[in-house]
Design an enzyme around this catalytic site. Structure first.
Site, short mmCIF file in Angstrom:
data_model
loop_
_atom_site.label_atom_id
_atom_site.label_comp_id
_atom_site.label_asym_id
_atom_site.label_seq_id
_atom_site.Cartn_x
_atom_site.Cartn_y
_atom_site.Cartn_z
N PRO A 47 0.81 -1.22 0.00
CA PRO A 47 0.00 0.00 0.00
C PRO A 47 0.84 1.27 0.00
CG PRO A 47 0.18 -0.89 2.22
CD PRO A 47 0.93 -1.83 1.33
N ASP A 86 -2.11 2.72 2.71
CA ASP A 86 -1.47 2.87 4.00
C ASP A 86 -1.86 4.25 4.52
OD1 ASP A 86 0.11 2.18 6.07
OD2 ASP A 86 2.00 2.24 4.98
N TRP A 547 4.47 0.24 9.86
CA TRP A 547 4.98 -0.89 9.06
C TRP A 547 4.35 -2.19 9.54
CZ3 TRP A 547 7.24 0.30 4.78
CH2 TRP A 547 7.99 1.48 4.67
N GLN A 584 12.41 -1.21 0.52
CA GLN A 584 11.46 -2.02 1.29
C GLN A 584 12.06 -3.29 1.86
OE1 GLN A 584 8.69 -0.78 2.16
NE2 GLN A 584 8.70 0.98 0.79
N TRP A 588 8.64 -2.79 4.05
CA TRP A 588 7.50 -3.69 3.86
C TRP A 588 7.90 -5.15 3.67
CZ3 TRP A 588 4.63 -5.57 -0.77
CH2 TRP A 588 3.35 -6.02 -0.44
N LYS A 621 18.83 12.15 -6.50
CA LYS A 621 17.55 11.80 -5.91
C LYS A 621 16.54 12.93 -6.18
CE LYS A 621 16.20 9.95 -1.56
NZ LYS A 621 16.51 9.71 -0.15
N LYS A 624 11.33 17.41 -3.53
CA LYS A 624 10.58 18.65 -3.74
C LYS A 624 11.48 19.85 -3.48
CE LYS A 624 6.15 16.83 -2.42
NZ LYS A 624 5.29 16.73 -1.25
#
Ligand code: ZN
Ligand code: ZN
Length: 1011
Positions: A47, A86, A547, A584, A588, A621, A624
Site C-alpha cells: 500500500p 497505507d 509498518w 522495502q 515492507w 535523488k 521537492k
C-alpha cells in the site's frame, strides 16, 4: 474493412479513448472473472502511504506489479488483485501538524487528539483520488473498490488479533532500553527506520575533556599538580549524564606530565591527541586504573536533576542528594584504541553500551534531557535543544579548565527519516516484538523466496535477517493502530486484547460510545476490570509502527480471522508475487516476512521483484526541495502511459536505479511504439486497398523465404517472452520484443513492400498479408501485459473487425502459444547473414559516394564456409534488391578483401567481407536516372494528396538522354508510379508540376490524376 489508421497518431488521445472502452465494457473485472476456476495467482499489493501526491516511483512499482498478473490471466490463471492504502503513521501526522502550524506533542494534546486524528483521516482521504486517477491512467489493473484501508476498524482488529497471537507466544515485551529517538516527533524509531536516515559528512563537535581524579593513582607523582583522566566525545550534551569512565583492562595507558597538570590516556593514542609538550612519567595497565575515583563534571543534585542508580535486578532507584559525588573508572571490553583517548565517557541514559555497562556495574543513571530533546534542570544551558546546548557546554567546561581541546569532525550520524531531526539515543520504556526468538525461521523462510534480482536474497535482505534485532514497534504518537495492551492501574498487570468482541465481553467493560472507532482518543476511554485484583485496566498510551499495519495486510485485508476463516487454506495465501522498491527490504518486505513467520511459521510471498530507485536525469535523488521532481501526469499527458511504461520496463535492469530523462521517454516512443505503429498503419492501408480478409488458421503455409523467416522469428519470440515472463524477467521480455519489431520493420516489411504494392492479387501477396497479419495480432497479445493500450488498439482493429466473435478485448484473449514446427534456426541464421551483408554493403556504397538508387553490377561476398554460401543462395534475391545490385558472387574472405582498388569498394567485418563494383555502365546510369525520377514522382503523388491506389498521368520535359532513359525503363516507371501514360510535355492543367535537378540534368515533372 479495417478501421483506417493515420500514419501518425497521438498515443495519449488513443489511450484515453481505450480507457473509456475498458470502463464501459468493465474489461478488468471480466478479465478476472473469466478465469475463475483456473489455478490461482496471488498478488499482494504494497500500500502506498497517502501523504502526498503520487510520484513517478509509484508508476514504476505499479506497472511492474501490473504486468505479471496480466500475463498470468492470459495464461488462464484466476488472479483477483486488491489494492490497498497505507493511512496511518507519522508522515500523516507531520502533514497535519504543518497545516495547523504546530510542532509538538503538547500542542497536539492542547488542540485535542480527537480533532487532530480527524484531520489525519481527512488528510489521507484528500490524496486518495489523485492516486486512484494515476493508477487508472497508467492502467495498473487492481481492484480499488474493495481496497483495504489500514485505518478501518476491521483492519485494526486483524492487527490486534496478530498482536495477541504474538503476545500469547511470549513474543511481545516492554523493555527499558536505549532506543533511537526522534526528539521532534517524540517517538522511538525501529532499526529499519533508523537505517533509512543515515547522513554522511555530518558535522559534530569533537572534544577532549578532563575528568579530575580524586582517588590515588598507583604511581608516585613528582609534583602536586592535579591529575586528570582524558576522555573524548562527539556529543557534549551527554556529559552532564556521565556516571563512569571506561578503560580497556589489558591496554597500555600512560601518565603524562604537561604544563599545569597530569593527564592519563591510552599510550597508543597519545600521538593522535596531538599534545604540544609532555613528559611521560609512567606506563600503567588499564586494569590498574579500574576503581579510581573522579569528580563528575556536573553533580546532578546541584542542577535539580534526579540521580537514579541501577539495582541488582536491573531496575532503577532514586538516590538521595550527595554533596561530594565521585564516580569510578570501570573496565569494558567495548573500549577500543581506534579513536579518542582509550578512556570512554559513559552516560547510561544515552547509549546502548552505556546502559548495559550501567546495569553490569550498578552505576548511577542521570537523564537530564526530556523526550523533546531539551536539557532539563537548572544547568546554565537548560531549556536548550541538545545540539544547541553543545557550544555552551563546551564554553562552560573551558571556563572551568576542564577542556583540553575542541574541534569539529565530519562523520555518519542517524537522522529521523521523516523529519530529518538528528536522533538521540535515549533510555526509555518501549514495546518490542521478540523477532530474534524466531531468527532461524526468518532466515530459513527466506530460503524459499525467489528474489529478482537474486543478490538481494542473501545480500541486502539476508544480511538484515542475520543481524536481526527485536522490533521496537510502539510509537508514542496519536494517528496509528492503538497498541492493544491494557494495564491495571492498581497492580500493574498487563493484558493483551485480540479483538473488539473480546474487549466488549470483558468484566466491567465501560467507556464505549457508538459509533465504534478504534483510534485514539476513543479507544483510550475503554476500560475493564483487572482479572487479578479487580482494579481498572487502562490501555497503554502507545500506537504501533505503521509498518506493522502494512506487514499485516495478507490477513488484515480480509479481516481474518473474523471473516474469511479459510483464507490460509483456500489459495489466497501466500502470495505468488510482490513488487516494491529496494528500500522495502527493511520496510515492507521485512514487516510482511516477520509477521508471517511469527504468526504462521512460513513466508507469505514466493517471488519478489525489488526495483531500483528513480533518480533524475543527472542521477540525483528527486526531491521537492531540489525542485527536480517529475510529475507522472505531465509525462503521460505528453507521451502516453504506454511510452512511460515501456521506458520504465526497458531503461535498466529492474534492480538497478533509473536515471529518469523525459527525452528518453520520447525516444522510446519514437523508436519502439512509432515503429510498430508504422508497420501497423502500413498493413491497414494496403489491406484496405486490397480488401484483404484474414483467413485465420486455415491459411496455406507460406512459400516465400521471408515469410517463413519472420514466422520463425515470431514463434521464437513467443517462446522467449513466455519463458522470460514465467521467470519474472520483464525487461528481458521487452528487449526481445524490441528486437523483433526492429526486424519486422527494417527487414521483413522493408523487403516485402513490393509484394504489397504490386497490382496482382496472387498467392504471394496473400501470403505476405497473412504473415504480417499474424505477426501483428501475435504482437498485440504479447504486448498486452506491457503496453496494454497499444495492444488493445491493434487487437480491436485487426481481430475484432475481422472476427466479431473473438474475445472482446486483447486482455480477455489467451496468451499466444509457440508453434515449434515453425522455428527454423537455419533460416534465422541465413537472414542474420543477409542482414549483415546488407549493412556492410550499404556502408561500402556510402564510402564510395554512390546512392542506393544507382544500380550496380556485381556484389562479391567473402564467405568463410560452404555453409555460408548455401545460406546466401537462399537469401540472395533479398540482398540484391536491398543493395540494388545485379548479381551476387562468392569468394574467400581474403580474395574479396583483395579486390580493393579502383573498380571496387570493399569492407570487411568479423569473418565476412563484401566488395561492390563501382564502375557504372551507360545502361546502369539510365536505370539509376529512372529510379531517381520515380522517387520524385512518388513524392509528388503524396504532395498532390493522391490515394495510394490512385492511377495517374505523368508528364515531363527534359533533354534527349533523359527521354531515352525513361523510354527504356517506361514499364518500370509506370508500374512504380501507377502511371497509365507518360507524356513528353507538361500541360498547364496538371495537378502539380515541379522542376528538379538530378545528377546535373534538369527535368520538369507534372502529375495528374487519371480518370
Ligand atoms: Zn522525526
Ligand atoms: Zn490489577
Amino acid at each position: 474493412m479495417f478501421k483506417p489508421v493515420e500514419s501518425r497518431t497521438s498515443f495519449p488521445r488513443m489511450e484515453e479513448s481505450i480507457l473509456e472502452q475498458w470502463k464501459k465494457k468493465d474489461v478488468f473485472r471480466r478479465s478476472v472473472e473469466a478465469r475463475e476456476g483456473g489455478p490461482r495467482f496471488v498478488l499482494f499489493d504494497g500500500p502506498p502511504t497517502l501523504n502526498g501526491n503520487p510520484a513517478l516511483h509509484h508508476v514504476l512499482t505499479s506497472i511492474f506489479k501490473d504486468a505479471i498478473p496480466r500475463y498470468k490471466v492470459m495464461k488462464g490463471y484466476f488472479a483477483p488483485r486488491i489494492g490497498g492504502w497505507d493511512t496511518h503513521g507519522l508522515p500523516v501526522e507531520l502533514e497535519v501538524e504543518k497545516k495547523l502550524g504546530i510542532s509538538s506533542k503538547t500542542q497536539i494534546e492542547e488542540y485535542g487528539v480527537d480533532r487532530f486524528n480527524e484531520l489525519c483521516r481527512q488528510s489521507v482521504n484528500g490524496y486518495l483520488s489523485e492516486f486512484e486517477k494515476l493508477i487508472e491512467r497508467v492502467a495498473y489493473w487492481v481492484d480499488l473498490e474493495n481496497a483495504y484501508v489500514t485505518m478501518k476498524n476491521e483492519y485494526i482488529e486483524s492487527c490486534w488479533w496478530a498482536i495477541k497471537q504474538m503476545w500469547d507466544k511470549g513474543l511481545i515485551y516492554q523493555g527499558y532500553r536505549v532506543t533511537p529517538h526522534c526528539p521532534r516527533c517524540g517517538t522511538s524509531l525501529s532499526s529499519h527506520e533508523v537505517s533509512q536516515g543515515y547522513k554522511d559528512d555530518t558535522e559534530d563537535p569533537s572534544v577532549y575533556i578532563k575528568f579530575k581524579v580524586t582517588g590515588k593513582l598507583p604511581v608516585d607523582l613528582p609534583g602536586d599538580k592535579p591529575v586528570y583522566l582524558l576522555a573524548w566525545t562527539t556529543t557534549p550534551w551527554t556529559l552532564a549524564g556521565n556516571t563512569a569512565l571506561a578503560v580497556a583492562p589489558d591496554a597500555e595507558y600512560v601518565l603524562l606530565e604537561v604544563k599545569e597538570d597530569y593527564l592519563v590516556m591510552a599510550a597508543g593514542l597519545v600521538p593522535a591527541v596531538g599534545l604540544d609538550d609532555y613528559n611521560e612519567i609512567k606506563k600503567l595497565a588499564g586494569k590498574e586504573l579500574v576503581g579510581i575515583g573522579y569528580q563528575p563534571l556536573f553533580n546532578p543534585h546541584e542542577f535539580d536533576v534526579e540521580r537514579l542508580k541501577f539495582q541488582k535486578d536491573g531496575g532503577l532507584q532514586a538516590q538521595k542528594p550527595v554533596k561530594d559525588l565521585t564516580y569510578k573508572v570501570i573496565s569494558g571490553d567495548f573500549v577500543t584504541m581506534e579513536d579518542g583517548t582509550g578512556i570512554v565517557h559513559i552516560a547510561p541514559a544515552f547509549g546502548e553500551v552505556d546502559y548495559e555497562a550501567g546495569k553490569e556495574w550498578g552505576l548511577d543513571f542521570v537523564q537530564q534531557v526530556d523526550l523533546q530533546g531539551n536539557i532539563i534542570g537548572s544547568y546554565p544551558f537548560a531549556g536548550k535543544f541538545v545540539k544547541d546546548a553543545d557550544p555552551e557546554i563546551i564554553e562552560d567546561l573551558k571556563s572551568r579548565g576542564l577542556l583540553l581541546r575542541s574541534e569539529t569532525i565530519k562523520h555518519t550520524y542517524p537522522f529521523c527519516w521523516r523529519c530529518e531531526t538528528p536522533l538521540v539515543y535515549y533510555a526509555k520504556a518501549t514495546w518490542y516484538i521478540r523477532t530474534t526468538a524466531m531468527k532461524d525461521g526468518l532466515i530459513s523462510g527466506n530460503d524459499a523466496i525467489n528474489w529478482y534480482p537474486e543478490h538481494i536474497k542473501y545480500g541486502r535482505f539476508g544480511d538484515w535477517l542475520q543481524n536481526n534485532i527485536d522490533w521496537a514497534f510502539s510509537r508514542e504518537r496519536y494517528w496509528g493502530t492503538p497498541l492493544s495492551v491494557w494495564r491495571c492501574e492498581s497492580c500493574g498487570a498487563f493484558e493483551c486484547v485480540g479483538g473488539t468482541s473480546e474487549l466488549k465481553e470483558k468484566d466491567g467493560f465501560s467507556g464505549f460510545k457508538e459509533p465504534l472507532d478504534l483510534h485514539r482518543p476513543y479507544v483510550d476511554e475503554l476500560t475493564f476490570n483487572c482479572s487479578k485484583c479487580g482494579g481498572t485496566m487502562k490501555r497503554v498510551p502507545e500506537v504501533i509502527d505503521c509498518w506493522f499495519d502494512s506487514g499485516a495486510m495478507p490477513i488484515a485485508q480480509s479481516h481474518y480471522p473474523f471473516e474469511n476463516e479459510t483464507l490460509l487454506e483456500d489459495g489466497r495465501f501466500p502470495a505468488d508475487y510482490i513488487c516494491e522498491a529496494v528500500d522495502q527490504t527493511r520496510g515492507w518486505f521485512y514487516s510482511l516476512h516477520a509477521i508471517s513467520v511469527l504468526l504462521f511459521g512460513k513466508p507469505c510471498f514466493r517471488n519478489v521483484i525489488c526495483l531500483g530507485h528513480i533518480l533524475d536525469a543527472k542521477g540525483e535523488k528527486m526531491s521537492k526541495r531540489k525542485g527536480n521532481v517529475v510529475w507522472p501526469f505531465e509525462v503521460v499527458e505528453k507521451y502516453g502511459a504506454d511510452a512511460l511504461r515501456w521506458y520504465l520496463y526497458t531503461a535498466s535492469a529492474p534492480g538497478n536505479p533509473r536515471q529518469f530523462d523525459e527525452k528518453q521517454v520520447n525516444e522510446v516512443s519514437r523508436r519502439f511504439l512509432s515503429t510498430l505503429w508504422n508497420v501497423y498503419s502500413f498493413f491497414i492501408m494496403y489491406a484496405n486497398i486490397d480488401d484483404y480478409k484474414p483467413t485465420g488458421e486455415n491459411a496455406p503455409l507460406p512459400e516465400a523465404e521471408l515469410d517463413k523467416w519472420i514466422l520463425s522469428e515470431l514463434n521464437q519470440l513467443v517462446k522467449d517472452v513466455d519463458a522470460s515472463l514465467d521467470n519474472y524477467g520483464l525487461t528481458e521480455a521487452c528487449r526481445k520484443l524490441e528486437g523483433f519489431v526492429d526486424g519486422l520493420s527494417n527487414w521483413y516489411v522493408r523487403r516485402s513492400r513490393r509484394r504489397f504494392w504490386k497490382s496482382e492479387n496472387d498467392a504471394d501477396k496473400l501470403s505476405a498479408y497473412n504473415t504480417l497479419y499474424e505477426c501483428l495480432v501475435t504482437l498485440a497479445k504479447l504486448l498486452a501485459p506491457f503496453t496494454p493500450f497499444l495492444a488493445e488498439e491493434l487487437y480491436q482493429n485487426l481481430v475484432l473487425s475481422a472476427a466479431p466473435d473473438a474475445p472482446e478485448s486483447v486482455h480477455l484473449a489467451d496468451f499466444p502459444s509457440v508453434d515449434e514446427s515453425k522455428i527454423d534456426r537455419q533460416l534465422a541464421e541465413d537472414n542474420r547473414l543477409a542482414m549483415k551483408v546488407c549493412s556492410m554493403g550499404r556502408s561500402v556504397r556510402s564510402q564510395a559516394g554512390i546512392k542506393v538508387r544507382q544500380p550496380l553490377e556485381t556484389l562479391y561476398v567473402g564467405v568463410s564456409s560452404e555453409h555460408e554460401e548455401h545460406a546466401l543462395d537462399r537469401v540472395a534475391p533479398l540482398v540484391l534488391e536491398e543493395l540494388n545490385v545485379k548479381e551476387l558472387k562468392y569468394d574467400s574472405v581474403e580474395k574479396v578483401t583483395g579486390l580493393e582498388g579502383r573498380e571496387y569498394a570493399v569492407a570487411s567485418e568479423a569473418g565476412n567481407s563484401v566488395a561492390i563494383t563501382t564502375f557504372i555502365t551507360a545502361e546502369l546510369e539510365a536505370e539509376g536516372m529512372a529510379r531517381e525520377i520515380v522517387h520524385r514522382v512518388q513524392n509528388m503523388r503524396r504532395s498532390a494528396g493522391y490515394d495510394i491506389a490512385d492511377h495517374i498521368k505523368m508528364y515531363y520535359e527534359a533533354d534527349a538522354w533523359i527521354m531515352q532513359s525513361l523510354s527504356s525503363f517506361a514499364d518500370y516507371v509506370m508500374q512504380e508510379t501507377l502511371a497509365r501514360e507518360i507524356d513528353e510535355s507538361v500541360p498547364d492543367d496538371v495537378d502539380l508540376k515541379d522542376t528538379f535537378k538530378i545528377s546535373g540534368y534538369t527535368i520538369l515533372l507534372g502529375v495528374k490524376k487519371a480518370e
